[in-house]
Design an enzyme around this catalytic site. Sequence first.
Site, PDB file in Angstrom:
ATOM      1  N   ARG A  11      32.879  12.153  44.632  1.00  0.00           N
ATOM      2  CA  ARG A  11      31.650  12.650  45.251  1.00  0.00           C
ATOM      3  C   ARG A  11      31.572  14.170  45.256  1.00  0.00           C
ATOM      4  NH1 ARG A  11      31.504  10.275  50.900  1.00  0.00           N
ATOM      5  NH2 ARG A  11      33.705  10.717  50.666  1.00  0.00           N
ATOM      6  N   ASN A  29      29.760   6.785  48.796  1.00  0.00           N
ATOM      7  CA  ASN A  29      30.671   5.647  48.620  1.00  0.00           C
ATOM      8  C   ASN A  29      29.987   4.407  49.174  1.00  0.00           C
ATOM      9  OD1 ASN A  29      32.776   7.116  47.511  1.00  0.00           O
ATOM     10  ND2 ASN A  29      33.871   7.334  49.441  1.00  0.00           N
TER      11      ASN A  29
END
Length: 81
Positions: A11, A29
């Site tokens: 990320r 996520n």
Amino acid sequence: MYGRVQGVFFRDTCRREAAARGVAGWVTNRADGAVEAVFEGPRDSVGAMVEWARHGPPWADVKQIDTHPEPLEGIAGFHVR
């Protein structure tokens, strides 16, 4: 993105890659172990992000990505959720 994509800085690296390319959107996520992202911006830049996502950061092992065109949301900046 599916595979080993959580716990490998996916990320944060995605956020940096998007900022470098002038791409807006978000990355998060998912509970099933996948990573989901939305990219908005110039077609070539979004395409470059999709290609980057096929491999991710060095520690990732991306097995599969699914892409789906969606209506623009008008997102400003790129955010990790």
